[in-house]
Design an enzyme around this catalytic site. Structure first.
Site, PDB file in Angstrom:
ATOM      1  N   LYS A 147      88.701  78.452  90.154  1.00 40.54           N
ATOM      2  CA  LYS A 147      88.663  79.658  90.985  1.00 40.54           C
ATOM      3  C   LYS A 147      90.080  80.023  91.420  1.00 40.54           C
ATOM      4  O   LYS A 147      90.832  79.168  91.863  1.00 40.54           O
ATOM      5  CB  LYS A 147      87.782  79.427  92.230  1.00 40.54           C
ATOM      6  CG  LYS A 147      86.292  79.309  91.899  1.00 40.54           C
ATOM      7  CD  LYS A 147      85.495  79.129  93.187  1.00 40.54           C
ATOM      8  CE  LYS A 147      84.048  78.780  92.893  1.00 40.54           C
ATOM      9  NZ  LYS A 147      83.198  79.920  92.603  1.00 40.54           N
TER      10      LYS A 147
ATOM     11  N   LYS B 276      79.971  69.424  84.212  1.00 46.88           N
ATOM     12  CA  LYS B 276      79.352  68.606  85.256  1.00 46.88           C
ATOM     13  C   LYS B 276      77.832  68.667  85.082  1.00 46.88           C
ATOM     14  O   LYS B 276      77.368  69.699  84.609  1.00 46.88           O
ATOM     15  CB  LYS B 276      79.853  69.159  86.577  1.00 46.88           C
ATOM     16  CG  LYS B 276      78.867  69.304  87.669  1.00 46.88           C
ATOM     17  CD  LYS B 276      79.463  69.866  88.902  1.00 46.88           C
ATOM     18  CE  LYS B 276      78.455  69.761  89.996  1.00 46.88           C
ATOM     19  NZ  LYS B 276      77.323  70.682  89.923  1.00 46.88           N
TER      20      LYS B 276
ATOM     21  N   GLU C 143      75.430  78.235 100.869  1.00 47.35           N
ATOM     22  CA  GLU C 143      74.823  79.137  99.891  1.00 47.35           C
ATOM     23  C   GLU C 143      73.550  79.758 100.449  1.00 47.35           C
ATOM     24  O   GLU C 143      72.863  79.149 101.277  1.00 47.35           O
ATOM     25  CB  GLU C 143      74.464  78.371  98.621  1.00 47.35           C
ATOM     26  CG  GLU C 143      75.658  77.725  97.935  1.00 47.35           C
ATOM     27  CD  GLU C 143      75.297  77.196  96.551  1.00 47.35           C
ATOM     28  OE1 GLU C 143      75.629  77.852  95.561  1.00 47.35           O
ATOM     29  OE2 GLU C 143      74.650  76.139  96.487  1.00 47.35           O
TER      30      GLU C 143
ATOM     31  N   HIS D  82      82.666  69.292  93.569  1.00 50.83           N
ATOM     32  CA  HIS D  82      83.484  70.419  94.031  1.00 50.83           C
ATOM     33  C   HIS D  82      84.178  70.157  95.378  1.00 50.83           C
ATOM     34  O   HIS D  82      85.384  70.387  95.527  1.00 50.83           O
ATOM     35  CB  HIS D  82      82.624  71.676  94.184  1.00 50.83           C
ATOM     36  CG  HIS D  82      81.826  72.018  92.967  1.00 50.83           C
ATOM     37  ND1 HIS D  82      82.316  71.884  91.691  1.00 50.83           N
ATOM     38  CD2 HIS D  82      80.568  72.500  92.817  1.00 50.83           C
ATOM     39  CE1 HIS D  82      81.392  72.271  90.824  1.00 50.83           C
ATOM     40  NE2 HIS D  82      80.323  72.637  91.479  1.00 50.83           N
TER      41      HIS D  82
ATOM     42  N   ASP E  85      75.281  67.142  93.773  1.00 53.14           N
ATOM     43  CA  ASP E  85      75.495  68.443  93.146  1.00 53.14           C
ATOM     44  C   ASP E  85      76.811  69.090  93.584  1.00 53.14           C
ATOM     45  O   ASP E  85      77.504  69.703  92.776  1.00 53.14           O
ATOM     46  CB  ASP E  85      74.309  69.357  93.497  1.00 53.14           C
ATOM     47  CG  ASP E  85      74.358  70.692  92.766  1.00 53.14           C
ATOM     48  OD1 ASP E  85      74.638  70.676  91.552  1.00 53.14           O
ATOM     49  OD2 ASP E  85      74.111  71.743  93.394  1.00 53.14           O
TER      50      ASP E  85
ATOM     51  N   LYS F 191      71.777  74.832 100.567  1.00 55.88           N
ATOM     52  CA  LYS F 191      71.121  75.978  99.923  1.00 55.88           C
ATOM     53  C   LYS F 191      70.263  76.675 100.964  1.00 55.88           C
ATOM     54  O   LYS F 191      69.794  76.049 101.916  1.00 55.88           O
ATOM     55  CB  LYS F 191      70.229  75.495  98.792  1.00 55.88           C
ATOM     56  CG  LYS F 191      70.997  74.695  97.744  1.00 55.88           C
ATOM     57  CD  LYS F 191      70.871  75.323  96.396  1.00 55.88           C
ATOM     58  CE  LYS F 191      71.683  74.618  95.355  1.00 55.88           C
ATOM     59  NZ  LYS F 191      72.747  75.448  94.791  1.00 55.88           N
TER      60      LYS F 191
ATOM     61  N   HIS G 235      84.202  73.677  87.919  1.00 55.84           N
ATOM     62  CA  HIS G 235      84.540  75.106  87.904  1.00 55.84           C
ATOM     63  C   HIS G 235      85.184  75.575  89.207  1.00 55.84           C
ATOM     64  O   HIS G 235      85.859  76.589  89.236  1.00 55.84           O
ATOM     65  CB  HIS G 235      83.337  75.976  87.506  1.00 55.84           C
ATOM     66  CG  HIS G 235      82.371  76.252  88.619  1.00 55.84           C
ATOM     67  ND1 HIS G 235      81.376  75.382  88.969  1.00 55.84           N
ATOM     68  CD2 HIS G 235      82.254  77.299  89.470  1.00 55.84           C
ATOM     69  CE1 HIS G 235      80.693  75.893  89.982  1.00 55.84           C
ATOM     70  NE2 HIS G 235      81.199  77.055  90.305  1.00 55.84           N
TER      71      HIS G 235
END
Ligand code: BG6
Length: 498
Positions: free
Chosen positions: A190, A156, A224, A248, A243, A348, A186
């Site tokens: 998980k 990505k 995050e 995701h 992002d 973030k 990704h």
């Protein structure tokens, strides 16, 4: 032999060719994953890892990889013995990605390895190069699968909007078959994300509740505490929506919302996910404001550390309006989910680092205990993905004492707290590539569909001059409270369990 044992058994000797073999991803993630995979037999011991490197000697490259282990993966304790064993699998191929001789060198290097013709090509490089690499491999005759498999792994971001994603798909599909392309997300690698499917489809108590009759809304969260980590150049043009949400979080949404597939195979699962994406309601321009939130962190304090504002980060424009927080309230127009909001949010420099899927059930239809002080909270079921995996159920229970007052009981079932046993997402995903299982990879049509869903939001946010700010290390984003005000329990700000 169980299906899992069979799967572990079938990884044949292979050549792994890494483009971008001196980069961050290779040193942080790919090499540690390969080392663990080789040591436990997930990569066949006769396999070879080729790093495509430009302007460096092999000795320098090997040293970089070794330093990377010490720096990023000290727990692997790579001493001389471990290193000698691992480095015996490493081979450097000198070459510039834009030079066709590089691909001839790769072909020659593979020829020298005699019988081992299976090849996984891993693009750990900036996305602008994917097309060039694919074409170079094709022109050097490295795409043809007559002598062994040829699989291309792409990281990505896969495009930056619908147009660029379909242009990239066209470029790749001109030389590789779709079955040969593995688009990594990704999150799908998980353990806890795969466990979400097991919770859903291996427990009969879930299905009867899993619909609009019982569920008020669903929040899918990736909160995050870290910032943009020296990736300003990428992040300035990306922002939180591209992002995290387009990739995701929308992938998680499809797993939560899809119908049971007829079998656990790549196409059966991805067909169901695709149906969810197609049913997501598209926003008209005038609806965007009502259904989305965006904000950017100002200075503040995270975990006791003073944090500078996003606009003060290196390589960020001082008047940047890029969002570091994004929230979207989606609806899925189908029988199961009509009217149930799916709130996807990420940011973030927030107060805590938690990723989870929270299912909030409807309130009890009638409050039998109404003449007492406490009103039962609506039940919730949360699938915690990180920092620790597990399930959390919120139930109402009687407060001990003479009244029927109730209190919320939080029942926690941790999953795989023993991190040693939890495989890293990259190990799981690379192994799947080696055995040819693309269930946990995004198909081209899924990626394009998810871009088409976020496209109206991207358009509305494009070129704006200002954005709301939140203090780093807080949940000070009133627009999120507003977005969730009609949802039972409102905005759920997750805490980390001790
Ligand atoms: C990446 C994003 O894809 O995922 C990063 O580009 C983000 O911005 C990261 O920090 C989060 O991944 P994880 O596994 O730490 O939740």
């Amino acid at each position: 032999m169980s299906a899992d044992e069979q799967k572990l058994d079938t990884a044949d000797p292979t050549n792994i060719v890494i483009f971008g073999a001196t980069g961050d991803l290779t040193r942080r993630k790919l090499m540690p994953a390969l080392l663990r995979m080789l040591s436990c037999g997930l990569v066949h011991e006769d396999s070879c890892i080729h790093g495509v490197v430009h302007n460096r000697s092999e000795t320098e490259w090997l040293q970089m990889i070794r330093d990377g282990f010490n720096l990023f993966s000290p727990k692997l304790s790579v001493d001389d013995g471990v290193w000698n064993q691992f480095s015996s699998h490493l081979k450097m191929i000198d070459g510039d990605l834009g030079d066709e001789r590089t691909y001839k060198n790769i072909a020659e290097s593979l020829q020298l390895l005699g019988g081992k013709k299976n090849v996984m090509f891993y693009c750990a490089i900036p996305p602008d190069w994917y097309g060039t690499v694919a074409k170079g491999l094709y022109q050097a005759g490295l795409v043809n699968e007559e002598e062994g498999y040829r699989r291309l792994v792409i990281e990505k971001p896969f495009g930056s909007d619908l147009e660029s994603a379909s242009a990239l798909d066209n470029e790749l599909q001109a030389v590789f078959d779709e079955e040969q392309i593995y688009r990594i997300d990704h999150y799908l690698g998980k353990e806890s994300v795969q466990n979400l499917l097991v919770y859903r489809f291996a427990n009969s108590i879930m299905e009867p509740l899993w619909n609009r009759n019982y569920i008020d809304h669903i929040q899918i969260t990736a909160s995050e505490t870290i910032g943009i980590e020296y990736r300003a150049k990428y992040y300035e043009n990306a922002g939180a929506l591209r992002d995290m949400i387009q990739s995701h979080l929308m992938q998680l949404m499809t797993l939560v919302a899809m119908e049971p597939p007829v079998e656990f195979t790549a196409d059966a699962v991805r067909d169901e996910k695709m149906k969810v994406l197609r049913a997501i309601r598209r926003f008209e321009p005038e609806q965007i404001k009502l259904h989305t939130v965006s904000a950017q962190y100002a200075s503040g304090c995270v975990d006791g550390e003073d944090i500078a504002a996003y606009v003060s980060e290196e390589n960020v424009s001082p008047d940047s309006a890029t969002e570091t927080f994004a929230g979207v309230k989606f609806y899925i127009d189908n029988w199961r989910w009509q009217g149930v909001p799916f709130i996807l949010w990420t940011g973030k420099r927030l107060k805590s680092r938690v990723s989870e899927v929270m299912i909030r059930f409807r309130k009890p239809p009638f409050n039998l205990f109404d003449n007492h002080a406490s009103i039962p909270a609506a039940n919730a079921l949360a699938f915690r993905l990180q920092p620790e995996g597990g399930v959390v159920i919120r139930l109402n229970a009687k407060k001990p004492g003479l009244t029927t007052d109730n209190e919320e009981l939080v029942m926690r079932a941790p999953y795989a707290d023993d991190v040693e046993k939890v495989s890293d997402a990259y190990e799981i995903l690379m192994h799947d590539v080696l055995v040819g299982d693309s269930t946990l990879f995004s198909r081209g049509d899924e990626v394009e569909e998810s871009w088409s869903i976020v496209e109206p939001i991207l358009k509305a946010w494009e070129g704006r001059f200002s954005i709301e700010r939140y203090r780093a290390g807080t949940w000070d984003i009133p627009a999120m409270d507003e977005l969730t005000k009609d949802c039972v329990g409102g905005w759920h700000k997750p805490t980390v369990y001790e």
